[in-house]
Design an enzyme around this catalytic site. Structure first.
Site, PDB file in Angstrom:
ATOM      1  CB  CYS A  36      14.359   2.324  -0.657  1.00  0.00           C
ATOM      2  SG  CYS A  36      12.552   2.382  -0.592  1.00  0.00           S
ATOM      3  CG  ASP A  38      11.292   1.371   2.349  1.00  0.00           C
ATOM      4  OD1 ASP A  38      12.047   0.494   2.793  1.00  0.00           O
ATOM      5  OD2 ASP A  38      11.442   2.579   2.575  1.00  0.00           O
ATOM      6  CB  CYS A  61      11.622   6.219   4.581  1.00  0.00           C
ATOM      7  SG  CYS A  61      10.901   7.088   3.187  1.00  0.00           S
ATOM      8  CB  CYS A 105       9.466   8.192  -0.428  1.00  0.00           C
ATOM      9  SG  CYS A 105      11.245   8.115  -0.151  1.00  0.00           S
TER      10      CYS A 105
END
Ligand code: FES
Length: 143
Positions: A36, A38, A61, A105
């Site tokens: 992603c 991030d 996130c 994540c």
């Protein structure tokens, strides 16, 4: 709409532990999530081979925030060797699970922690974690 997140994930997301920068950390980890984009930074303070403090900062996130909050809590008080055994899977379990699309994540937190330990070992012994590479370097072009 019902939340896909467990109460524990929501609780750590709303009230994350150990957020922020650390003064004079003994190890700093910085990684990016290839899925992603991030990013995550983690800081550790080590005394007599024990992680006495851990903090993180992220542009990530909610699941990244919750899992990093949990991993910093889990490694505190552990030796370097014990902390290295804490996997993203254990973190997800401690949070009563994550939706499958969000499991990546939690890898960010584990990688950032390993990266911080790698940095600490490099500074202390001149050698980093043997054979360790963050996931983002392994799958540089993956999405
Ligand atoms: Fe990027 Fe979760 S979507 S870390």
């Amino acid at each position: 709409m019902a939340s896909n997140y467990s109460d524990k994930v929501m609780e750590h997301f709303r009230n994350p532990r150990n957020v922020g920068e650390m003064e004079n950390p003994d190890g700093i980890g910085k990684v990016g999530n290839p899925t992603c984009g991030d990013i995550m930074e983690m800081y550790i303070k080590v005394k007599d081979n024990v992680i006495v403090d851990a903090k993180f900062k992220t542009f990530g996130c909610g699941a990244a925030i919750a899992t990093s909050s949990m991993i910093t809590e889990m490694v505190k008080g552990k030796t370097i060797e014990e902390a290295l055994k804490v996997t993203n899977k254990m973190v997800v379990e401690a949070l009563d699970g994550l939706p499958p699309v969000k499991v990546h994540c939690s890898v960010l937190g584990e990688d950032a922690m390993k990266s911080a330990i790698d940095d600490y070992l490099k500074k202390k012994t001149g050698k980093g974690l043997p054979g360790w590479q963050p996931h983002n370097e392994e799958h540089e072009h993956g999405h």
